[in-house]
Write a protein that holds these residues in place. Structure first.
Motif, mmCIF file in Angstrom:
data_model
loop_
_atom_site.group_PDB
_atom_site.id
_atom_site.type_symbol
_atom_site.label_atom_id
_atom_site.label_comp_id
_atom_site.label_asym_id
_atom_site.label_seq_id
_atom_site.Cartn_x
_atom_site.Cartn_y
_atom_site.Cartn_z
ATOM 1 N N ARG A 67 -34.872 12.160 -50.633
ATOM 2 C CA ARG A 67 -35.717 11.429 -50.583
ATOM 3 C C ARG A 67 -36.355 10.422 -49.388
ATOM 4 N N PHE A 68 -35.266 9.791 -48.883
ATOM 5 C CA PHE A 68 -35.153 9.017 -48.008
ATOM 6 C C PHE A 68 -35.008 9.054 -46.845
ATOM 7 N N ALA A 69 -35.395 9.151 -45.227
ATOM 8 C CA ALA A 69 -34.942 9.620 -44.287
ATOM 9 C C ALA A 69 -35.190 7.552 -43.291
ATOM 10 N N ILE A 70 -34.392 8.262 -42.450
ATOM 11 C CA ILE A 70 -33.703 6.401 -41.455
ATOM 12 C C ILE A 70 -33.845 7.089 -40.171
ATOM 13 N N SER A 71 -34.268 5.962 -39.264
ATOM 14 C CA SER A 71 -35.048 6.721 -37.970
ATOM 15 C C SER A 71 -34.805 5.417 -37.340
ATOM 16 N N ARG A 72 -34.287 5.876 -35.831
ATOM 17 C CA ARG A 72 -34.764 4.757 -35.516
ATOM 18 C C ARG A 72 -35.441 5.111 -33.826
ATOM 19 N N ASP A 73 -35.849 4.554 -33.176
ATOM 20 C CA ASP A 73 -36.212 4.643 -32.114
ATOM 21 C C ASP A 73 -35.707 3.206 -30.509
ATOM 22 N N ASN A 74 -34.965 4.002 -30.096
ATOM 23 C CA ASN A 74 -34.316 2.718 -29.125
ATOM 24 C C ASN A 74 -35.264 2.289 -27.963
#
Length: 124
Positions: A67-74
């Motif tokens: 249900r959840f998704a973690i992501s990043r934009d360095n």
């Protein structure tokens, strides 16, 4: 010293979606493992998701997996938590955290820096 500021919380109906953001300043963002934790009223803070510095490795709590998704934009020094199919039991204050070491962790005691938190409320 790393400063973290969360945003994106709010009130949403069950089944809805929210995206949390956490903007980091200070330190070398791409070197930090980042995590999301949450604390519901009357409960201890619990792990939600974590992501490695490159974004290649992620882990989720069983309660949010799928249900959840973690992501990043360095490039933007920002980590995100996309939350879909929200349930009333997801209601909590959500905290962003940074870990200086490169190994992901689900243990809040292994995180060095914390944001102030953002409230997420899911109505039934």
């Amino acid at each position: 010293q790393v400063q973290l500021v969360e945003s994106g919380g709010g009130l949403v109906q069950a089944g809805g979606s929210l995206r949390l953001s956490c903007a980091a300043s200070g330190g070398t963002f791409s070197s930090n493992v980042m995590g999301w934790f949450r604390q519901a009223p009357g409960k201890e803070r619990e792990f939600v998701a974590t992501i490695s510095g490159s974004g290649a490795i992620t882990h989720y709590a069983d309660s949010v997996k799928g249900r959840f998704a973690i992501s990043r934009d360095n490039a933007k020094n920002t980590v995100y938590l996309q939350m879909n199919s929200l349930k009333p039991e997801d209601t909590a204050v959500y905290y962003c955290a940074a870990r200086r070491f490169r190994i992901v962790s689900t243990n809040e005691k292994q995180y060095d820096y914390w944001g102030q938190g953002t409230q997420v409320t899911v109505s039934s």
